[in-house]
Design an enzyme around this catalytic site. Structure first.
Site, PDB file in Angstrom:
ATOM      1  N   GLU A 177      42.719 106.897  -2.011  1.00  9.36           N
ATOM      2  CA  GLU A 177      42.864 107.621  -0.729  1.00  9.36           C
ATOM      3  C   GLU A 177      42.849 106.671   0.484  1.00  9.36           C
ATOM      4  OE1 GLU A 177      40.119 110.965  -0.557  1.00  9.36           O
ATOM      5  OE2 GLU A 177      41.108 111.933  -2.253  1.00  9.36           O
ATOM      6  N   GLU A 220      42.686 113.312  -9.036  1.00  4.56           N
ATOM      7  CA  GLU A 220      41.592 114.158  -8.544  1.00  4.56           C
ATOM      8  C   GLU A 220      42.159 115.556  -8.342  1.00  4.56           C
ATOM      9  OE1 GLU A 220      39.015 112.799  -5.379  1.00  4.56           O
ATOM     10  OE2 GLU A 220      39.267 110.703  -5.998  1.00  4.56           O
TER      11      GLU A 220
HETATM   12  O1  AHR Z   1      35.706 113.484  -5.710  1.00  5.99           O
HETATM   13  C1  AHR Z   1      35.054 113.403  -4.488  1.00  5.99           C
HETATM   14  C2  AHR Z   1      35.791 112.578  -3.457  1.00  5.99           C
HETATM   15  O2  AHR Z   1      36.913 113.280  -3.020  1.00  5.99           O
HETATM   16  C3  AHR Z   1      36.331 111.252  -3.930  1.00  5.99           C
HETATM   17  O3  AHR Z   1      35.409 110.241  -3.831  1.00  5.99           O
HETATM   18  C4  AHR Z   1      37.463 111.004  -2.992  1.00  5.99           C
HETATM   19  O4  AHR Z   1      38.462 110.205  -3.553  1.00  5.99           O
HETATM   20  C5  AHR Z   1      37.922 112.376  -2.572  1.00  5.99           C
HETATM   21  O5  AHR Z   1      38.072 112.475  -1.220  1.00  5.99           O
END
Ligand code: AHR
Length: 507
Positions: free
Chosen positions: A174, A302
């Protein structure tokens, strides 16, 4: 209404192989995921390594093929060297993503050992915040090199002779996010990712590199793909069978207080996959990448339901998942199956305690509502995705999270199907309606006996607690006659044994 509902299964029409890695996990140094989650020395539930045995068992039951580590946002200030060598000499450091202290008691070798115990593959994410390319190369050498060189020898000194052969490496996490210590512009990121990718592949050409994407369809996604989906010029010596970048990552969390937008929002994730896939094609066309160079796939590393406002826990991350959330998770997974041709990997965020299907207590493990569809998918929805025709009434209310423009068509019955390597045809159906059952004619397969697995509950807001498992799996069977009734707010997985025979007959 329900009279017109039908699902026609085409077992002979294989669309694509489902990559097992879509059932991947994610463990981050965040909240109680590592410490108190997978690692809790001193607890009688842990083994001699300090690994929680109940968590290990759950991972094995889920048959998790790959696990991403050590972040997430955590990785943006993580220095892997702090986490190797004698534990008493490892430094504690301020941790800037979740504003904690990192003891470094659990590091690379512990994670690798844990992966061996669980029987899963590691997927490491590189520090694109405060980390350097030298550090990244050092980590790759430590993990994968057989040579007589400094970091490979450091690994040997730390007790591990053979390389770990870590295949999957992410080029940051990210990096576009304002929460990063070094929020990057797409131009800066693309330049750095390209440079790092080249160097990392020169050191170990066998690795799979994952580019940091955003939602899958943003200008960031377009730009970084355009700059990094290249071949030849990156120094891999005119080899038309290799690509610099192997996967493009997408992150999407959905959540809504109300059941229907909540349960249907993951359809937007499917749209994101389709759009990212188009951007991959565009980059290949614009960069004149030959057909012989493998096309990057999507790494949805994610995904989940997450509402940091409602979720308890210090970081707003210890979600208590409802049945509605479980249906949302089933729709995410249906989307991954439907889009199997583009999916290289997906990692539920996260695997333990933090926005997770599994929650540990000192005394045991809670399997949350979302665990159950995930388990059924991982057990049965492997093989080849096959064609389906679905006719079902559509939900016409709000379907999307705010960040998606327009509406997404949302049938009450959200479906996917696979032909398993064992010859079973498996159909996954989520009925998101809060109050309607649907009588559906299921066509395309003959059956004597169909296995039926149902995940449902009294209402869409029920949760599982330490004391009470309100949502689980109910097993039954169906004689294949007449119509099948999909109950309101339920996830149902049906299994036909003779699927491959039917497939042959209909070819
Ligand atoms: O999964 C929680 C967080 O969400 C992670 O660290 C990040 O990559 C995302 O913003």
């Amino acid at each position: 209404e329900s009279e017109s509902s039908s699902i026609t299964i085409h077992p002979s029409h294989k669309i694509a192989k489902v990559n097992d890695n879509i059932y991947g996990g994610f463990t981050e140094h965040m909240g109680r995921c590592i410490y108190g989650g997978i690692y809790e020395p001193g607890n009688p539930l842990s083994d001699e390594n300090g690994f929680r045995k109940d968590v290990v068992e759950a991972f094995k039951d889920l048959n998790v093929p790959v696990v991403r580590y050590p972040g997430g946002n955590f990785v943006a200030t993580y220095h892997w060297l702090d986490g190797v060598g004698p534990k008493e000499q490892r430094p504690s450091r301020p941790e800037l993503a979740w504003i904690g202290t990192e003891s470094n008691e659990f590091g690379t070798d512990e994670f690798m050992k844990w992966c061996e115990v669980v029987d899963t593959e590691p997927y490491l994410c590189l520090n694109f915040g405060t980390g350097t390319l030298d550090e990244a190369l050092g980590w790759l050498e430590y993990c994968n090199s057989e040579r007589n060189t400094y970091y490979a020898n450091l690994r040997r000194k730390n007790g591990r002779e053979k390389p770990y052969n870590v295949k999957y490496w992410a080029l940051g996490n990210e990096c576009w996010g304002p929460w990063q210590v070094e929020q990057m512009t797409k131009e800066d990121y693309a330049k750095k990712a390209y440079r790092w990718a080249k160097a990392l592949k020169l050191l170990d050409p066998s690795i799979i590199l994952i580019l940091c994407g955003e939602t899958g369809y943003s200008s960031w996604d377009y730009y970084v793909l355009n700059q990094c989906v290249k071949w030849d010029v990156h120094g891999l010596a005119g080899d038309n069978t290799k690509s610099l970048i192997d996967m493009h990552s997408i992150h999407i969390y959905t959540a809504d207080k109300e059941h229907l937008p909540n349960a249907t929002a993951p359809r937007a994730a499917e749209r994101a996959i389709q759009m990212a896939s188009a951007l991959i094609d565009l980059a290949r066309i614009e960069n004149k990448v030959p057909e012989t160079v493998p096309r990057p796939t999507i790494c949805f590393d994610e995904w989940n339901v997450w509402d940091p406002v409602r979720a308890p826990g210090e970081l707003g991350a210890e979600e208590k998942y409802t049945l509605s959330d479980a249906l949302a998770v089933a729709i995410f997974l249906n989307g991954f199956i439907r889009q199997a041709k583009d999916m290289g990997m997906a990692n539920i965020a996260q695997s333990v305690n933090v926005i997770s299907p599994l929650m540990t207590t000192k005394e045991g493990l809670i399997k949350q509502t979302i665990w159950w569809p995930l388990l059924l998918f991982s057990k049965y929805m492997r093989g080849h995705t096959i064609a389906l025709n679905v006719r079902a009434p559509e939900y016409t209310g709000r379907t999307n999270p705010n960040w998606v423009r327009g509406t997404i068509e949302t049938p009450y019955l959200d479906c996917s199907a696979v032909l398993g390597d064992d010859g079973f045809v498996n159909l996954a159906v989520t009925n998101v309606s809060e109050d309607q059952d649907f009588e559906v004619s299921l066509e395309g397969l003959k059956a004597e006996k169909v296995e039926v697995y149902t995940v449902s509950g009294d209402d869409v807001q029920v949760v599982n607690t330490e004391k009470e498992q309100k949502v689980g799996i109910k097993e039954s069977s169906w004689d294949g006659k007449g119509k099948f009734k999909f109950g309101k707010h339920s996830f149902v997985l049906l299994r036909w044994k003779d699927g491959s025979a039917e497939a042959k007959k209909t070819v």
